[in-house]
Every structure is written in structure tokens, then in C-alpha cells.
Design a protein around this motif. Structure first.
Motif, PDB file in Angstrom:
ATOM      1  N   ASN A  24       0.787  -1.241   0.000  1.00  0.00           N
ATOM      2  CA  ASN A  24       0.000   0.000   0.000  1.00  0.00           C
ATOM      3  C   ASN A  24       0.816   1.287   0.000  1.00  0.00           C
ATOM      4  OD1 ASN A  24      -3.044  -0.716   0.427  1.00  0.00           O
ATOM      5  ND2 ASN A  24      -1.927  -2.093   1.801  1.00  0.00           N
ATOM      6  N   VAL A  25       2.141   1.185   0.071  1.00  0.00           N
ATOM      7  CA  VAL A  25       2.970   2.368   0.274  1.00  0.00           C
ATOM      8  C   VAL A  25       3.518   2.969  -1.013  1.00  0.00           C
ATOM      9  CG1 VAL A  25       5.271   1.297   0.505  1.00  0.00           C
ATOM     10  CG2 VAL A  25       4.654   3.286   1.934  1.00  0.00           C
ATOM     11  N   THR A  26       3.390   2.280  -2.120  1.00  0.00           N
ATOM     12  CA  THR A  26       4.099   2.688  -3.340  1.00  0.00           C
ATOM     13  C   THR A  26       3.759   4.094  -3.822  1.00  0.00           C
ATOM     14  OG1 THR A  26       2.407   1.550  -4.652  1.00  0.00           O
ATOM     15  CG2 THR A  26       4.452   0.350  -4.192  1.00  0.00           C
ATOM     16  N   ASP A  27       2.497   4.514  -3.666  1.00  0.00           N
ATOM     17  CA  ASP A  27       2.120   5.830  -4.202  1.00  0.00           C
ATOM     18  C   ASP A  27       1.591   6.790  -3.139  1.00  0.00           C
ATOM     19  OD1 ASP A  27      -0.220   4.469  -3.730  1.00  0.00           O
ATOM     20  OD2 ASP A  27      -1.220   5.149  -5.563  1.00  0.00           O
ATOM     21  N   VAL A  28       1.998   6.571  -1.847  1.00  0.00           N
ATOM     22  CA  VAL A  28       1.531   7.494  -0.808  1.00  0.00           C
ATOM     23  C   VAL A  28       2.486   8.668  -0.661  1.00  0.00           C
ATOM     24  CG1 VAL A  28       0.364   5.633   0.454  1.00  0.00           C
ATOM     25  CG2 VAL A  28       2.673   6.316   1.129  1.00  0.00           C
ATOM     26  N   ASP A  29       1.934   9.795  -0.215  1.00  0.00           N
ATOM     27  CA  ASP A  29       2.726  11.008  -0.006  1.00  0.00           C
ATOM     28  C   ASP A  29       3.205  11.133   1.442  1.00  0.00           C
ATOM     29  OD1 ASP A  29       2.190  12.623  -2.693  1.00  0.00           O
ATOM     30  OD2 ASP A  29       0.287  11.740  -2.058  1.00  0.00           O
ATOM     31  N   GLY A  30       2.489  10.458   2.342  1.00  0.00           N
ATOM     32  CA  GLY A  30       2.857  10.541   3.750  1.00  0.00           C
ATOM     33  C   GLY A  30       2.537   9.257   4.488  1.00  0.00           C
ATOM     34  N   ILE A  31       3.300   9.006   5.569  1.00  0.00           N
ATOM     35  CA  ILE A  31       3.050   7.857   6.450  1.00  0.00           C
ATOM     36  C   ILE A  31       2.889   8.369   7.871  1.00  0.00           C
ATOM     37  CG2 ILE A  31       4.010   5.754   7.463  1.00  0.00           C
ATOM     38  CD1 ILE A  31       5.578   5.313   4.894  1.00  0.00           C
ATOM     39  N   LEU A  32       1.850   7.909   8.544  1.00  0.00           N
ATOM     40  CA  LEU A  32       1.670   8.153   9.972  1.00  0.00           C
ATOM     41  C   LEU A  32       1.790   6.798  10.657  1.00  0.00           C
ATOM     42  CD1 LEU A  32       0.948  10.155  12.261  1.00  0.00           C
ATOM     43  CD2 LEU A  32      -1.454   9.619  11.845  1.00  0.00           C
ATOM     44  N   CYS A  33       2.798   6.649  11.528  1.00  0.00           N
ATOM     45  CA  CYS A  33       3.097   5.344  12.111  1.00  0.00           C
ATOM     46  C   CYS A  33       3.303   5.464  13.609  1.00  0.00           C
ATOM     47  CB  CYS A  33       4.330   4.741  11.446  1.00  0.00           C
ATOM     48  SG  CYS A  33       5.836   5.718  11.676  1.00  0.00           S
ATOM     49  N   THR A  34       3.536   4.314  14.252  1.00  0.00           N
ATOM     50  CA  THR A  34       3.851   4.266  15.676  1.00  0.00           C
ATOM     51  C   THR A  34       5.097   3.398  15.879  1.00  0.00           C
ATOM     52  OG1 THR A  34       2.467   2.323  16.040  1.00  0.00           O
ATOM     53  CG2 THR A  34       1.426   4.471  16.353  1.00  0.00           C
ATOM     54  N   LEU A  35       5.493   3.251  17.136  1.00  0.00           N
ATOM     55  CA  LEU A  35       6.689   2.475  17.469  1.00  0.00           C
ATOM     56  C   LEU A  35       6.611   1.010  17.049  1.00  0.00           C
ATOM     57  CD1 LEU A  35       7.355   3.815  21.068  1.00  0.00           C
ATOM     58  CD2 LEU A  35       8.889   4.099  19.120  1.00  0.00           C
ATOM     59  N   ASN A  36       5.392   0.482  16.935  1.00  0.00           N
ATOM     60  CA  ASN A  36       5.285  -0.951  16.654  1.00  0.00           C
ATOM     61  C   ASN A  36       5.303  -1.272  15.159  1.00  0.00           C
ATOM     62  OD1 ASN A  36       2.770  -0.104  15.850  1.00  0.00           O
ATOM     63  ND2 ASN A  36       1.611  -1.350  17.300  1.00  0.00           N
ATOM     64  N   THR A  37       5.611  -0.285  14.336  1.00  0.00           N
ATOM     65  CA  THR A  37       5.693  -0.517  12.893  1.00  0.00           C
ATOM     66  C   THR A  37       7.062  -0.081  12.388  1.00  0.00           C
ATOM     67  OG1 THR A  37       3.327  -0.022  12.716  1.00  0.00           O
ATOM     68  CG2 THR A  37       4.587  -0.109  10.669  1.00  0.00           C
ATOM     69  N   ARG A  38       7.803  -1.018  11.851  1.00  0.00           N
ATOM     70  CA  ARG A  38       9.136  -0.736  11.327  1.00  0.00           C
ATOM     71  C   ARG A  38       9.026  -0.158   9.923  1.00  0.00           C
ATOM     72  NH1 ARG A  38      14.155   0.794  12.148  1.00  0.00           N
ATOM     73  NH2 ARG A  38      15.663  -0.113  10.721  1.00  0.00           N
ATOM     74  N   ILE A  39       9.511   1.079   9.759  1.00  0.00           N
ATOM     75  CA  ILE A  39       9.563   1.706   8.442  1.00  0.00           C
ATOM     76  C   ILE A  39      11.019   1.624   7.989  1.00  0.00           C
ATOM     77  CG2 ILE A  39       9.042   3.759   7.072  1.00  0.00           C
ATOM     78  CD1 ILE A  39       6.596   2.475   8.390  1.00  0.00           C
ATOM     79  N   ASP A  40      11.333   0.542   7.290  1.00  0.00           N
ATOM     80  CA  ASP A  40      12.727   0.251   6.969  1.00  0.00           C
ATOM     81  C   ASP A  40      13.095   0.643   5.542  1.00  0.00           C
ATOM     82  OD1 ASP A  40      11.563  -1.695   5.370  1.00  0.00           O
ATOM     83  OD2 ASP A  40      12.132  -3.370   6.662  1.00  0.00           O
ATOM     84  N   LYS A  41      14.299   0.291   5.167  1.00  0.00           N
ATOM     85  CA  LYS A  41      14.818   0.659   3.841  1.00  0.00           C
ATOM     86  C   LYS A  41      13.983   0.077   2.716  1.00  0.00           C
ATOM     87  CE  LYS A  41      19.120   0.680   1.150  1.00  0.00           C
ATOM     88  NZ  LYS A  41      20.566   0.335   1.175  1.00  0.00           N
ATOM     89  N   ASP A  42      13.495  -1.146   2.900  1.00  0.00           N
ATOM     90  CA  ASP A  42      12.671  -1.775   1.864  1.00  0.00           C
ATOM     91  C   ASP A  42      11.422  -0.955   1.578  1.00  0.00           C
ATOM     92  OD1 ASP A  42      14.482  -3.855   1.848  1.00  0.00           O
ATOM     93  OD2 ASP A  42      13.274  -5.146   3.146  1.00  0.00           O
ATOM     94  N   ILE A  43      10.775  -0.518   2.654  1.00  0.00           N
ATOM     95  CA  ILE A  43       9.541   0.260   2.507  1.00  0.00           C
ATOM     96  C   ILE A  43       9.827   1.617   1.887  1.00  0.00           C
ATOM     97  CG2 ILE A  43       7.721   1.434   3.809  1.00  0.00           C
ATOM     98  CD1 ILE A  43       7.853  -0.986   5.779  1.00  0.00           C
ATOM     99  N   ILE A  44      10.850   2.281   2.413  1.00  0.00           N
ATOM    100  CA  ILE A  44      11.177   3.622   1.932  1.00  0.00           C
ATOM    101  C   ILE A  44      11.591   3.596   0.461  1.00  0.00           C
ATOM    102  CG2 ILE A  44      12.806   5.551   2.205  1.00  0.00           C
ATOM    103  CD1 ILE A  44      12.816   4.835   5.238  1.00  0.00           C
ATOM    104  N   SER A  45      12.284   2.548   0.050  1.00  0.00           N
ATOM    105  CA  SER A  45      12.799   2.489  -1.323  1.00  0.00           C
ATOM    106  C   SER A  45      11.708   2.369  -2.371  1.00  0.00           C
ATOM    107  CB  SER A  45      13.781   1.326  -1.465  1.00  0.00           C
ATOM    108  OG  SER A  45      13.116   0.086  -1.290  1.00  0.00           O
ATOM    109  N   ILE A  46      10.549   1.796  -2.009  1.00  0.00           N
ATOM    110  CA  ILE A  46       9.481   1.653  -3.009  1.00  0.00           C
ATOM    111  C   ILE A  46       8.418   2.747  -2.900  1.00  0.00           C
ATOM    112  CG2 ILE A  46       9.818  -0.832  -3.143  1.00  0.00           C
ATOM    113  CD1 ILE A  46       7.178  -1.144  -1.568  1.00  0.00           C
ATOM    114  N   ALA A  47       8.532   3.586  -1.856  1.00  0.00           N
ATOM    115  CA  ALA A  47       7.574   4.684  -1.685  1.00  0.00           C
ATOM    116  C   ALA A  47       8.073   5.897  -2.460  1.00  0.00           C
ATOM    117  CB  ALA A  47       7.408   5.001  -0.205  1.00  0.00           C
ATOM    118  N   LYS A  48       7.890   5.865  -3.759  1.00  0.00           N
ATOM    119  CA  LYS A  48       8.510   6.849  -4.655  1.00  0.00           C
ATOM    120  C   LYS A  48       7.990   8.268  -4.473  1.00  0.00           C
ATOM    121  CE  LYS A  48      10.932   3.606  -6.600  1.00  0.00           C
ATOM    122  NZ  LYS A  48      12.378   3.480  -6.287  1.00  0.00           N
ATOM    123  N   LYS A  49       6.780   8.413  -3.943  1.00  0.00           N
ATOM    124  CA  LYS A  49       6.193   9.754  -3.783  1.00  0.00           C
ATOM    125  C   LYS A  49       6.290  10.277  -2.340  1.00  0.00           C
ATOM    126  CE  LYS A  49       2.257  10.651  -5.667  1.00  0.00           C
ATOM    127  NZ  LYS A  49       0.804  10.541  -5.935  1.00  0.00           N
TER     128      LYS A  49
END
Length: 314
Positions: free
Chosen positions: A41-66
């Protein structure tokens, strides 16, 4: 614009995000979302709102082009690959300061609970085991007032704990990255703090230098009638070493709001000790603080989407 929310959030603040036509994809279950759901679900989002229990790692960031902004609903940010995000020009927002006093309240509550055996007393009454009205040696604990409090990490929360300790006429010593000149406390080495303190309170961020800083060596330095209090990050304490310390009575007890793995397993050996008080990561859990955190996290998110400076930005 499109925003990904990785947790169940207050409806009123979700609606605030929806203003100005922002589309929302939200995970609404109690457990943290699987990484695959985020990746899908992250590929075309402009923003992420997360908490401590969700790892936003390199894999996720690399495909979130927007992706323009990651706003975490927390003061901690070790669940985000900050280096990777910044290399791509992505803003990172967090929520410090607002939870300082609330967390310090809980820390002092943990100190009192473990020293005065409050949880044990409550359990004893509820189980119908309070048989004699009063006796000299019944549920003896330890005084808090006048004792030596050692604070590891004299940041915002450490200073808030220090202010409360002064009301209990405690002698406060501390170990931190640098000496603080706005408090009347004694600056000491970590070893000296561990050796002298009646209560050792951990209030540090999690990083390479603080991971398992409370290990077997550190616990052996503590006094046998001393207590360990941790409401910072679970992985600052080596839980296997702590279990050993409790089994062999190196220390008098511990009070923990955070754990190496959360939720902690119901069969974890730490839970077998009566001299251990545990709470489920509720340091900032008051109505006032959690809504103030929400206000800041949402404002960070919105400003990031507009390309503006965040309220609190890494």
C-alpha cells in the motif's frame, strides 16, 4: 494526496487528516500490520503516519517513490530508517516534550509500587489471603524518601523525574552524555551511579551505545537492596541478565514499562517474580497526553505534505 496510517487511530484526528481531500489508507486492527500490507500500500503514498510498533525500513522507503514525510506518533524513532529517509529528502516528524511529565509520573508510580509492594498487596487482598489485620513483618518494603536516585540519561524525562524526586527529599545522582547545569544533582560515572543508587532509573534513547547497557556486569554493580526502573526502551536492558539477577538476588527488584519484545509473552520468566512490577508500555497513556501527541503528529504530517518545516523534525 494519499496518506498511509499504520495503526488504529482516533477518528477525530483521522478526519482532520482527510481535510482538503486527502485520501487515507488505514490499518485498523489491534496488532501491528504485517510488512507485506505496508509494502502493498505504500508505493504511491505522499505521507506515512506510524507508531513504534511498525518498522519503516529501507525496503519500505525504497518503493515509496512519492513519499514526502514520515510522522511517528511517538517520541522515539528507532523504528524508522532515518538515514535512508533523509537520503531521499523525506521529512521525519516525532512528538517529544508533550509526554515528558506524564511519563515521569508513571516512572515515579513504578518506583513507589515496587518499593512499597503495592501490587503484591492488591493481589493479596483480591485473592482473599489477607488474614491478619496487622503484624510487624507483614509485606515489608523499602522507603523511597531520603534515598539515592540514580538517573541514566538526564534529558527531558530525566529532569522531570529529578523534580519529583526532590519532593521526596531524595539525593539525585545522574549519568548522561554531558553535565547539566540547570539542575542541582550530582554528575557521576555510570559505574558509580550503579554502585551508589537505591533506585536506578533508565531514561535513554535506544541506539548502539545504549543497547543492553543494563547487562550482567551492570546489574552485579548494583546494591542488593536496589531497584531497577525502566520506562525508556526495552532493549536497553538485557532481560536474560535481569532474570539471572533476580534469581540470584543481586538486586531487590525491578519495575518495567517496556520490554525487549512487545507484547511480552505471558510465560516470560520475568513474570514469575513477585518483586517485579510490570505495565504494558503506558508511559504516555493519559487522555490529555495521547491527544496532544495526536495533534502534533497530524500537524507534522500536514506540514510535511505541504513541504513546510515540521513542528518537531529530526
Amino acid at each position: 494526496m494519499k496518506v498511509l496510517i499504520t495503526f488504529r487511530f482516533f477518528d477525530e484526528w483521522v478526519n482532520r487528516i482527510r481535510e482538503n481531500g486527502i485520501e487515507i489508507i488505514q490499518w485498523k486492527e489491534e496488532k501491528a500490520p504485517p510488512k507485506k500490507w505496508i509494502m502493498d500500500n505504500v508505493t504511491d503514498v505522499d505521507g506515512i503516519l506510524c507508531t513504534l510498533n511498525t518498522r519503516i525500513d529501507k525496503d519500505i522507503i525504497s518503493i515509496a517513490k512519492k513519499l514526502k514525510v514520515i510522522s511517528t506518533y511517538s517520541v522515539g524513532f528507532d523504528h524508522i530508517d532515518v538515514k535512508e529517509a533523509k537520503s531521499k529528502g523525506i521529512k521525519i516528524g516525532y512528538t517529544p516534550e508533550v509526554l515528558t511529565e506524564t511519563t515521569a509520573d508513571l516512572i515515579f508510580g513504578l518506583i513507589l509500587a515496587v518499593a512499597r509492594r503495592i501490587v503484591e498487596g492488591d493481589k493479596l487482598i483480591r485473592e482473599g489471603k489477607w488474614m491478619i489485620p496487622w503484624q510487624p513483618d507483614f509485606l515489608l518494603g523499602y522507603d523511597v524518601y531520603g534515598k539515592t536516585l540514580g538517573i541514566i540519561g538526564m534529558g527531558r524525562i530525566g529532569k522531570a523525574v529529578y523534580r519529583r524526586a526532590k519532593g521526596f527529599n531524595m539525593h539525585v545522582i545522574y549519568y548522561s552524555r554531558s553535565k547539566k547545569y540547570d539542575i542541582e544533582a550530582e554528575y557521576v560515572s555510570l559505574d558509580e551511579l550503579l554502585q551508589r543508587s537505591d533506585f536506578v532509573v533508565v531514561t535513554v534513547d535506544l541506539n548502539e551505545s545504549t543497547y543492553h547497557m543494563i547487562n550482567e556486569k551492570a546489574l552485579k554493580m548494583m546494591k542488593r537492596n536496589a531497584f531497577l526502573i525502566n520506562a525508556s526502551r526495552g532493549r536497553t536492558v538485557d532481560e536474560k541478565a535481569l532474570v539471572k539477577a533476580l534469581e540470584e538476588k543481586w538486586i531487590a527488584g525491578a519495575a518495567l514499562d517496556v520490554f525487549e519484545e512487545e507484547p511480552i509473552n505471558k510465560d516470560h520468566p520475568l513474570l514469575k517474580f513477585n518483586n517485579v512490577v510490570v505495565t504494558p508500555h503506558i508511559g504516555s497513556a493519559t487522555f490529555e497526553t495521547r491527544h496532544k501527541m495526536a495533534e502534533i503528529a497530524v500537524e507534522n504530517l500536514k506540514r510535511g505534505l505541504r513541504g513546510e518545516k515540521l513542528v518537531y523534525e529530526l
